[in-house]
Each structure stands twice: as C-alpha cells, then as structure tokens.
Design an enzyme around this catalytic site. Structure first.
Site, PDB file in Angstrom:
ATOM      1  N   HIS A  95       0.840  -1.196   0.000  1.00 55.31           N
ATOM      2  CA  HIS A  95       0.000   0.000   0.000  1.00 55.31           C
ATOM      3  C   HIS A  95       0.873   1.244   0.000  1.00 55.31           C
ATOM      4  O   HIS A  95       1.935   1.277   0.638  1.00 55.31           O
ATOM      5  CB  HIS A  95      -0.903   0.015   1.231  1.00 55.31           C
ATOM      6  CG  HIS A  95      -2.013  -0.993   1.170  1.00 55.31           C
ATOM      7  ND1 HIS A  95      -2.810  -1.146   0.070  1.00 55.31           N
ATOM      8  CD2 HIS A  95      -2.449  -1.917   2.084  1.00 55.31           C
ATOM      9  CE1 HIS A  95      -3.702  -2.106   0.298  1.00 55.31           C
ATOM     10  NE2 HIS A  95      -3.491  -2.605   1.503  1.00 55.31           N
ATOM     11  N   CYS A 108       0.090   2.096  -5.202  1.00 53.50           N
ATOM     12  CA  CYS A 108      -0.847   3.100  -5.691  1.00 53.50           C
ATOM     13  C   CYS A 108      -0.294   4.497  -5.461  1.00 53.50           C
ATOM     14  O   CYS A 108       0.521   4.729  -4.567  1.00 53.50           O
ATOM     15  CB  CYS A 108      -2.192   2.951  -4.997  1.00 53.50           C
ATOM     16  SG  CYS A 108      -3.030   1.413  -5.415  1.00 53.50           S
TER      17      CYS A 108
END
Length: 823
Positions: A408, A457
C-alpha cells in the site's frame, strides 16, 4: 546465417530432447553449460534454479539439461550463443549435432499475409523458409491442393482476381519426410458499395491504400511524420495506433508528433475505414535514439537572478560541454546494493497476495546481476525505519543503490509514501516512510546510481494534509524513478490459483537483466505493459529520470579502496544472516540424531531432525522439537511435519518434494526478529523397543544462539546514520586488512515464499549477495546421504513464477485483478 539468430525455443522437441541427453552428464554437461552461458548476465542461473535442474533426476522422465535449455529459451537465448557456449565447454558431439540440426531444420521466415483486393487485380501470397537445400512448397486452398507451377513455388499468384479466388490459403514446406505448415492467409474480394457517384468521379470501388507508413529512425527531439493515404467511395477515414493502442487525437492521413522521446518508440499502424469497408496498413517500426548535443551550435546564457544576461556562441564540436560521453565499458559500479520491501499482511487495511512472489522473483534476478539484495516482507514502521538505516550503511561512493517497494502507498504533493503493515486506519505521513527522504540520504553517500521502483498506488491520501518538506536534493544526474502506475492511479495485482503477481513485476522481470541503460529498459517495460488490454486505461508505468550516463543494472563491479569501517559494517550485516551450524546429538538409548537448519527468510527458519543411527532393538523412533520461547512464532499444528509444505513453508512450490530415503521432520519458526535472548528449545526423542508396547521418551535441551536477523534487533529504534544501537559489534573487534567484499567474504541467501504470516507485524528479511554459484549461497537443506554436504545444506527447489506467456488478454479477466490500495 539468419537461422542462428533465432531463439532456442524455435527448436523442435525432438531436437531438444536429443541435445538434452548429450548434456545430462557430470563431466561435460548442463552444469558446465550453465557456467559457459553466465558470461552474459541475463543468462546467469541462480543457485535455486540450478538446484531445480538437478532435482529433475528424482522424476522418472526428468532431465536437468532439458530444464536448463528451457530456462535459456525463456530468456531468449539465441542458437548462435548456445553454439558458442557448447564450443567454449568443448562438447564436440553437441556442437556437431546442433550444427547439423539447425541446418536441416525447416523454419518459416516469411508467413503469407491476408489480403483484400478489387476484382481483376493481382494478389501474390508469399511464403519463404530456411533449411536444407531443395525445400519443396505446396499451396492449398482450404483442403484442396493447388496444382500447377504456381502452387509449387514460394509465391502463389492469383491473377486476375475473381470471386472464385476468395478463401483461406496455406502453404506446406517439406524436405524428404520432414514438413511444416505456414499460418492461414485469407483472400477477400472488395466489392463496390454501389455505382460511382458524380460527387466522386473516377473513384475506385471499395477502399484501397495507395501510400503506406514507412519504418524510420529518429532522435529525441525530432519531429516524427508518418503518412497513410487511401482511396475509397465513400471517402476514407483514418485512425492511428501505437503499439496496438488507439491514438485518439490522430484522425488524419498524416501522423505528426513534434519533439519525440523514447516513449514514442514502437510499432505504428493505421486503420482506414468508411461506411462499408475497413482495411489496415502495414506496420511501421519507429526507433528513437538519444539526441546529440555535440552537433548543434550552443548559446550559453547566464540565467542568474542577479546577473546580467550574457550570450556566448560556440560552433558544433567546440563547446566545452560537448565532449564525448564515456563509453559503456568505462561505466562501472563500486558495488551494487538493493533493498526490496514487500508488505502484505496489513493489520487495519486490505491484505495483499502478490508482494511475496514479486520480491522473491526480483531478488533472484538482481542476484544474477551481482547485487547484494536485502529482501524484507511485512514490516511495521519501526522495522522499516531500522532496515532503511541499515541499508544506507551499505552505500558508499559509486555504489548502485536500488529500492523496490510493493504494498500500500500513496502520493501527496509530489512525495511518495510507503505504508507499513501497522499503519492505523486514518494514517498520515507520520505513520509512513517518505521515499524522497530516503533519496536525500542516499545522495549523501555519493552513490553512482539511485533507482526507485515503486509498485504501489499513487492516489492522494484524504487523511493527510501535511506538506512534507524533504531535504534538498542535489543535482547528481543519476536518479531513476520507475512508478508502476501514473499519478492519482492505482496499481494492480493478478490473483491466480497457484501464484499471484503484480502487473508491474510480470513485465519488469522480462527486461530487468537486459544490458541496456536503465531508462531504456524501463521504457520497454512501459511499452510491454501498454500492449496488455486489461491494464489499458487503468495502469501505465511512469518513468521519471535525470540519468545522463549510460548506466545499466548489468554494469560490472570494480572494487575501489574503502574504509575499514565500511568493511566492518558489511561484515556485521553478513554475520547477522548466519544460520546455526548443523549438529549431532547422541542419546543414552544409542540413537544418533542430526539437527539441521535452513533459512526461508532472514527471520524465518526451518529446523529439521533426522535419525541417523539407532540400535536394532528399537523398532520405531522420531525426534520432535518442543518448548520454544514465547518470543518466536510457531504454529504448533504444523510443527514436526514430514514435508516442508506440511510445515507451512515453500508454498510457492506446486509439486511436493519427493520423499527422501532418510526420514525427516520439519518445524517452521517465524518472527526471529523478536528474539531477545539465545534460542533454546528441547528435542524430545520418542522410541519403542521391539519387546515393549509402551513408548519411551528421552529429552535434551539445545541452545543455538541468536540465528539470522535476530542479531540486528530491527525492533529497536535507530539514530540516523549510525548502526544498530543494540549491536554488540565494534570496529575494533574486526581484523580488516583491506576492503573486504561481502559477496567475496561471506555469501548468504534467504529465499522467498508466498507463505502468509499469521501475525501481521512479522518481518521477513533476506540479504543475498556475491556469486550465484558460491558454495555458501543458500541455506535450504538438500536431501543427501553425504555427511559433508549435510553440514552445508543447499536449496531444495526453485519457486514457481507466473510465466510471461500468461500475461495476455485471454488468461486475465478483470475479476482477477486487485488493486494495491483502498482507503
């Protein structure tokens, strides 16, 4: 000699099987071939891959040499280089066989192409092949053989074209009893949509391309112009494609791109259509090379705020900056160090599947390029901070530093943040690590190359409004950022039944070993990703760089003089990845037990026990481990198992390892970084005598010290630019006569697996370095009867990875995709 430029994969199975039989020997066989091909970095095999080849002898039809040839074919090894390697190892039989086989093999070099044409025109279908002299050609329309001279040549002429010629054609090329078929080609007749209109006097019926785009080469900064002109009734419309991706802004017959970059390199085609018909142009290949500033006139302008504007003009070749760049052979690294982090088991956020296999595959590839690789899985904030600090200690002047992160992440105000597994629900930059801060600290080390590969991301974090101000970056012209996705976009992983991979790594692993400038290599990865339909409009690699020299990940290492403190720090990290030595225990009943150790990661260890000797009156006997300290993590249901898979490790392997002759029990130990004291446990021997029904137990306590990464105490805070606060090592404790290399002095490895941690805060660390063929480059046990080898275990088997051939539109569905980040 075009046939020798083909890949090994173009050889028939029959030829590969015969060649493999010649190489399945110990004196001049596949191991010697592996050494011969290693002169090119992209063909070097890791220790795990070599072990995977050797284990093929355990299966009935297994062939180590056949597996080695498959590995080379997957890396696009040419027949010419294979022949060179066989000559290098002086395998005359294999050289003669390969030379004859290639000369006699029929290989189609020109395939017939489908065509559309108007009635009365000429259509020529061409099929050519290389092979032995006297090749025979035979054309077929459907299943019907075409008789006559035209049907027996490499070119089939259809003239004048009529409706009877419409259909599918194929060509058979033969030599004696050997033959191959071409692909099918369709011939279609273009029929006019109606009578000629007075608005279009003299127009042809249907649609016909009269000018096709041509392949060309350009330099960065040039203007690219491609032309495609067609005649039709109704008038033709145009749509251009780059690497099979539509270019929405290009709707005219002329494609014009000013100031091209390497991103514009690739294949261009034009779709021409009208109300009734559609045709495609041929493919034009565009190559983009670097621009040359030495061929232009220079105007030097002082743009300082307080200075007056001064112009100086230099003629081509006379500017002081217009000196020739260093050649590729002049570029080298003083060392290569890579930090790879993969976070999966998040406590408060979506758990991921792919980072474990992604980190594992990239680790193996970078090891082939002589990188010292620090591989870590599932780190909390403190462990990430400590690991980065230790990583920075390994950097020095001229060292190539590479950071890869999968997990993440987010991007705010131009700064990228890596999210640890213990980040709270509404995390901010305070709970994460800023990549740009790491870059400033790497620059302080005067590194030769700084590469950041961020597989995460880049959406904005709505919980974080703080603008982080990293340290001032220096102008070093050696920074490369490869983002797996664009700004404000997500990165995806593909979940399969056997293994999960990130989209980025699926394509990167095919290119990372290429001997190209880093930016050129990443450009090609971007082009490969652009041809994948499932990522189109969702994920696209973004490259940012100021790299001025031709530096490659394959550059050689030229060791320079370095300080004793640098050598000591390298040695300190190496010592922290040493396994306990194998030992032998003698019990009072006469049973002799071997206790062995293997590293899955640097904080995950496998302990195995084997009964080496027992008295004849003992009919059953097993040695089981128990009484471990609370610091470490052990799944009791999976302890003392008869296979590694049952013990919960090496889960990337599909096939279970064949049972060895010597019975063993395996116990999987995780979270060694939490170990605060020496590791102590008990061996409980269970045995039964032939004249007794009751089982007897005998126990011995064993202490093995602090294994692997537990010596580094990554759970403890670090001060910036200093070594482990808790470390008991000092520079005075090392006798370092000169600059020692970790790769030369102590080569250790930890191999990756996709075994999921049951505790989200557990960290997995692995440091690998040095030669892939170092005798101490692996710590996974190999079943063997040799007592000398038992003391230095070797890898069991290579992990399975998602092959590049599976990265296509037919194998992936949108339902298979998972993104790396969601708030």
């Amino acid at each position: 000699m075009e046939e020798w430029k083909r890949s090994i994969g173009t050889l028939s199975d029959e030829i590969l099987i015969k060649l493999a039989k010649m190489l399945d020997n110990s004196t001049c066989g596949w191991r010697q071939l592996a050494n011969a091909v290693s002169e090119q970095p992209k063909f070097r095999c890791s220790e795990r891959e070599l072990t995977s080849c050797s284990l093929q002898v355990l299966t009935a039809a297994g062939s180590p040499a056949r597996t080695m040839l498959t590995l080379l074919a997957e890396r696009s090894c040419s027949l010419d280089f294979l022949l060179h390697s066989l000559r290098k190892m002086e395998h005359q039989e294999a050289v003669q066989f390969l030379t004859t086989a290639v000369a006699e093999q029929i290989q189609i070099t020109v395939q017939p192409q489908s065509q559309e044409a108007a009635p009365g025109s000429n259509v020529v279908l061409t099929c050519r092949a290389s092979g032995p002299p006297g090749l025979g050609y035979q054309w077929f329309k459907g299943k019907q053989e075409i008789l006559g001279e035209s049907g027996n040549s490499s070119e089939l002429v259809l003239c004048p074209l009529s409706p009877t010629h419409q259909g599918h054609y194929i060509c058979r090329i033969s030599h004696g009893e050997k033959f191959v078929f071409s692909k099918w080609a369709q011939v279609r007749l273009i029929i006019s949509a109606g009578c000629s209109s007075s608005l279009f006097p003299g127009s042809v019926s249907g649609l016909h391309i009269i000018q096709r785009p041509q392949s060309q080469a350009a330099s960065e900064g040039d203007t690219l112009v491609l032309e495609c002109t067609a005649e039709g009734n109704p008038p033709a419309q145009y749509e251009w494609y780059h690497n099979k991706v539509p270019m929405p802004q290009q709707k005219t017959s002329s494609l014009r791109i000013p100031c091209v970059t390497t991103a514009h390199r690739g294949e261009y085609t034009c779709k021409v259509f009208n109300l009734y018909h559609e045709v495609w142009s041929s493919t034009a290949t565009v190559t983009i090379g670097p621009s040359s500033v030495t061929d232009a006139s220079w105007v030097e302008v002082d743009r300082g705020l307080e200075s007056q504007e001064v112009h100086k003009t230099y003629l081509p070749g006379t500017h002081p900056l217009a000196s020739s760049p260093p050649s590729a052979k002049d570029v080298y690294a003083t060392d290569k160090v890579a930090l790879l982090i993969g976070n999966m088991n998040y406590i408060y956020h979506t758990q991921l599947c792919a980072p474990i296999s992604d980190v594992h595959e990239l680790t193996n590839l970078l090891r082939q390029l002589d990188f010292k690789v620090v591989s870590l899985l599932d780190l909390n904030w403190q462990e990430m901070h400590s690991a980065v600090t230790e990583f920075l200690l390994l950097l020095d002047k001229g060292v190539y530093g590479l950071l890869y992160f999968a997990g993440h992440g987010y991007e705010n105000y131009g700064n990228s943040f890596m999210v640890p597994i213990d980040a709270p629900v509404s995390y901010t930059s305070e709970h994460c690590l800023c990549v740009q801060n790491i870059l400033t600290k790497m620059q302080e080390k005067k590194t030769g190359l700084n590469v950041f590969l961020l597989d995460m991301c880049r959406k904005r974090n709505p919980h974080d409004d703080v603008i982080v101000q990293p340290g001032l970056l220096k102008v070093t012209a050696n920074i490369v950022f490869g983002y797996a996705t664009c700004v404000d976009a997500e990165a995806y992983e593909v979940k399969r039944e056997d293994v999960s991979n990130g989209i980025f790594i699926n394509f990167l692993k095919q290119r990372v070993c290429e001997d190209e400038k880093v930016t050129v290599m990443l450009d090609r990865v971007a082009e490969d990703m652009g041809r994948c339909v499932i990522t189109r409009g969702r994920q696209a690699l973004e490259l940012r760089s100021n790299l001025s020299e031709r530096r490659s990940l394959t550059d050689r290492i030229q060791v320079s003089q370095c300080s004793a403190s640098s050598s000591a720090r390298n040695l300190q990290w190496a010592i922290a990845h040493v396994l306990p030595e194998s030992r032998y225990l003698q019990f009072d009943c006469g049973v002799k037990v071997q206790l062995g150790f293997a590293a899955e990661f640097s904080n995950v260890m496998v302990i195995y026990t084997r009964i080496l000797d027992k008295p004849d009156e003992i009919v059953s006997c097993s040695a089981q481990l128990t009484d471990f300290p609370e610091d470490v993590d052990i799944d009791l249901k999976k302890s003392n198992q008869e296979s590694l898979l049952e013990a919960g490790c090496l889960s990337l392997i599909k096939e279970e390892l064949p049972s060895p002759e010597t019975h063993s029990l395996y116990t999987h130990i995780r979270s060694l970084q939490r170990l605060k004291r020496e590791l102590t446990f008990t061996i409980c021997l269970h045995y039964t005598y032939s004249n007794m029904d009751e089982e007897v137990q005998e126990r011995q306590q064993v202490t093995v010290g602090k294994p692997l990464v537990s010596k580094l105490n990554l759970h403890e805070p670090r001060a910036a630019h200093v070594s482990s606060a808790s470390s008991s090592f000092s520079l005075d404790s090392f006798n370092v006569p000169g600059c020692s290399s970790f790769g030369e002095d102590l080569s250790l490895t930890g191999t990756a697996s996709n075994t999921r941690s049951h505790h989200a805060q557990s960290a997995s660390v692995s440091f690998t370095g040095g030669s892939p063929t170092s005798p101490r480059s692996a710590n996974v046990p190999e079943e063997t009867d040799s007592p000398e080898i038992l003391d230095n275990p070797r890898p069991l088997v290579a992990s399975k990875s998602l092959p590049h051939s599976k990265v296509n539109d037919s194998n992936y569905k949108f339902s298979d995709m998972y993104n790396f980040h969601s708030y």
